[in-house]
Design an enzyme around this catalytic site. Structure first.
Site, PDB file in Angstrom:
ATOM      1  N   ASP A 122       0.977  -1.187  -0.097  1.00 41.26           N
ATOM      2  CA  ASP A 122       0.071  -0.021  -0.026  1.00 41.26           C
ATOM      3  C   ASP A 122       0.712   1.267  -0.077  1.00 41.26           C
ATOM      4  OD1 ASP A 122      -2.446  -1.529   0.032  1.00 41.26           O
ATOM      5  OD2 ASP A 122      -2.809  -1.073   2.181  1.00 41.26           O
ATOM      6  N   LYS A 135      -7.134   3.554  13.036  1.00 42.75           N
ATOM      7  CA  LYS A 135      -7.542   2.334  13.943  1.00 42.75           C
ATOM      8  C   LYS A 135      -6.473   2.163  15.019  1.00 42.75           C
ATOM      9  CE  LYS A 135      -8.743  -2.523  13.588  1.00 42.75           C
ATOM     10  NZ  LYS A 135      -7.973  -2.803  14.844  1.00 42.75           N
TER      11      LYS A 135
END
Length: 262
Positions: A45, A165
């Protein structure tokens, strides 16, 4: 169809890149890194983020569709593995290409009457590692709270599964038109008090961050770091700009969440 390939420098990724170029050439794809229709990324990513910012800076992000090839297990922005190159090329040449879009965050950096715009796919953070950072937080120009602590993270729906998160923020489905503010090590005592919970904010509302002192404070824009010592305010909202990815199949998001965290 015009294409480009971006990867990090290693023998393994170079081999995958060469193999992919040969397969695409057999299907009459044309290498055009300046103005591609499809951009292939080989890596994780992080490689995807760097590639997106390259085309963002080039001013053609809206014209490009991305296809991610992951060197390991699947990531949030990568749908294919190196051993699936033949299937991937066949997928791209035998059907109408559909895409799904991720909305960017937009930050207006204000220094008096001067402003400059920055965009992020995952998040913006304001961090101060040397002292307690004070921020006055407004929502739609209405004062909300006075923050003291290490900083804050403002994340997009897709960025909700990244740094957000780990800070205890909520996981948000990517198509929802909202973004999120999460505190980083806030001070809560008899003298100082914050809400202490992540805020889910609708796209039409803007967060304004003001401070009397930005010294030693860093603004991160995905993986980039920006000096903001001269700023008077930062205004963040959900942008109308988007990043487009070729859709392999629907329903991958919750599988990705499950596979990464459970």
């Amino acid at each position: 169809m015009k294409f480009s390939i971006y990867t990090y420098d290693s023998e393994k990724t170079s081999n995958v890149k060469n193999d992919l170029e040969q397969k695409l050439a057999l299907k009459d794809f044309v290498h055009n890194p300046e103005n591609p229709d499809i951009v292939f990324t080989i890596g994780g990513d992080g490689t995807v983020l760097k590639t997106i910012h390259h085309y963002m800076d080039a001013g053609i992000l809206s014209d490009v569709k991305f296809v991610g090839i992951h060197m390991g297990h699947l990531g949030y922005y990568t749908d294919w593995l190196p051993e699936e190159l033949d299937d991937m090329v066949n997928f791209l040449t035998t059907r109408e290409i559909e895409s799904y879009s991720y909305t960017l965050l937009e930050a207006k950096l204000c220094a008096g009457s001067k402003t400059r715009m920055r965009y992020a796919l995952n998040e913006f953070t304001i961090l101060n590692a040397t002292r307690t950072q004070h921020l006055d937080i407004k929502i739609n120009e209405q004062f909300f709270e006075s923050f003291r602590g290490t900083g804050i993270c403002v994340s997009s729906p897709t960025g909700s599964t990244a740094y957000n998160k780990s800070l205890g923020g909520a996981v948000v489905y990517p198509s929802l038109p909202v973004y999120q503010l999460t505190e980083i090590a806030s001070i809560n005592s008899n003298a100082y008090r914050t809400l202490g919970s992540p805020l889910i904010i609708p796209a039409e509302q803007t967060i304004t961050l003001e401070s009397e002192n930005w010294d030693s404070t860093t603004l991160t824009q995905d993986y980039l770091q920006l000096d903001i010592s001269e700023l008077t305010a930062i205004k963040i909202t959900l942008s109308d700009k988007q990043v487009h990815f070729v859709k392999r199949k629907s329903g991958l998001f919750w599988n990705r969440v499950k596979n990464h965290f459970l």
